[in-house]
Design an enzyme around this catalytic site. Structure first.
Site, mmCIF file in Angstrom:
data_model
loop_
_atom_site.group_PDB
_atom_site.id
_atom_site.type_symbol
_atom_site.label_atom_id
_atom_site.label_comp_id
_atom_site.label_asym_id
_atom_site.label_seq_id
_atom_site.Cartn_x
_atom_site.Cartn_y
_atom_site.Cartn_z
ATOM 1 N N HIS A 1 -3.123 -5.757 2.703
ATOM 2 C CA HIS A 1 -3.520 -5.739 3.956
ATOM 3 C C HIS A 1 -4.348 -7.454 4.105
ATOM 4 C CE1 HIS A 1 -1.941 -1.769 3.969
ATOM 5 N NE2 HIS A 1 -3.160 -1.021 3.788
ATOM 6 N N CYS B 1 0.691 -1.173 0.077
ATOM 7 C CA CYS B 1 0.055 0.360 0.056
ATOM 8 C C CYS B 1 0.717 1.485 -0.351
ATOM 9 C CB CYS B 1 -0.725 -0.087 1.024
ATOM 10 S SG CYS B 1 -2.238 0.832 1.188
#
Ligand code: GLN
Length: 246
Positions: free
Chosen positions: A193, A97
């Site tokens: 994630h 990310c």
């Protein structure tokens, strides 16, 4: 034992880049090495620490808020040349990310433009609203679906690079491409994630394999009993991707 292999993992700026359990990726890498009799060590680097990339086999760059990324990004410029040499020398990197966004040339937000690491030819620009979803991919790197959770305001464009996977459910790199993440040499950049690796053990092993090959030459990883991990992965796949309803 004279022939014990060892993997050293570098965790970059864990105090700032550690959203949604990204640290769990480290625990997974360590465990899957140790279960196979491979020594594993993690070195955490905070801002101001000197990083000797020559002692690292896997580097983890986690996710962070825009504010935290901004703090990290000036520091990254100092380590850029060594990090670049590591990547070009087939060093293994998993960037998640915010960390993924920082691999590229820049990340443009309403607050300004953050200079990236220029390790992979990609760029990120903040878009309208955040892309928040469970996400399922099909990736060439592994046979199992790749599952996770995404929450990002940035839209990433990977130019001619190879994506990490095709999106079966969720958003991915941006609003229109239908692909997620990037793979460049032994670098994986991804928005997933979860943390990523415990839910996707084949990705974890891909990273360990690349690291062992680079360090010791040919490597065949001993299989582990992954039935629980595989069931968790399959559950998410069936819940989201098989039905394709949101
Ligand atoms: N701050 C970045 C974004 O919103 C990355 C967020 C994250 O790491 N989850 O796009």
């Amino acid at each position: 034992m004279a022939d014990t292999k060892k993997i050293t993992i570098g965790h970059l700026y864990p105090d700032l880049l550690n959203l949604y359990g990204d640290r769990g990726n480290i625990a997974c890498l360590m465990k899957r090495c140790m279960w196979r009799g491979i020594d594993a060590e993690t070195i955490e680097y905070n801002l101001g620490d000197t990083i000797d990339f020559s002692e690292l086999d896997i580097v983890l760059l986690g996710g962070g808020s825009d504010r935290e990324q901004m703090i990290v990004c000036s520091k990254l410029q100092e380590i850029q040349p060594d990090f670049k040499s590591y990547v070009e020398d087939n060093g293994v990197v998993i960037a998640v990310c915010g960390g993924y966004q920082l691999l590229g040339s820049y990340y443009k937000t309403d607050e300004g433009v953050m200079e990236g690491l220029h390790l992979v030819d990609l760029y990120t620009e903040q878009g309208e609203g955040r892309l928040i979803s469970n996400i399922v991919l099909q990736s060439d790197l592994v046979s199992m679906p790749v599952v996770g959770f995404e929450n990002h305001g940035g839209r990433t464009f990977i130019n001619g690079n190879k994506p990490f996977g095709k999106v079966l459910f969720g958003n991915g790199n941006n609003d229109e491409s239908g692909y997620e993440g990037v793979v460049y040499k032994n670098v994986i950049g991804t928005y997933l994630h979860g943390p990523l690796l415990p839910k996707n053990p084949e990705i974890c092993d891909w990273l360990i394999e690349r690291a062992l090959e680079r360090k010791y030459g040919q490597c065949d990883l001993e299989p582990l009993d992954d039935h629980e991990e595989n069931e968790a992965n399959q559950y998410i796949y069936e819940r989201f991707a098989e039905h394709k309803s949101r």
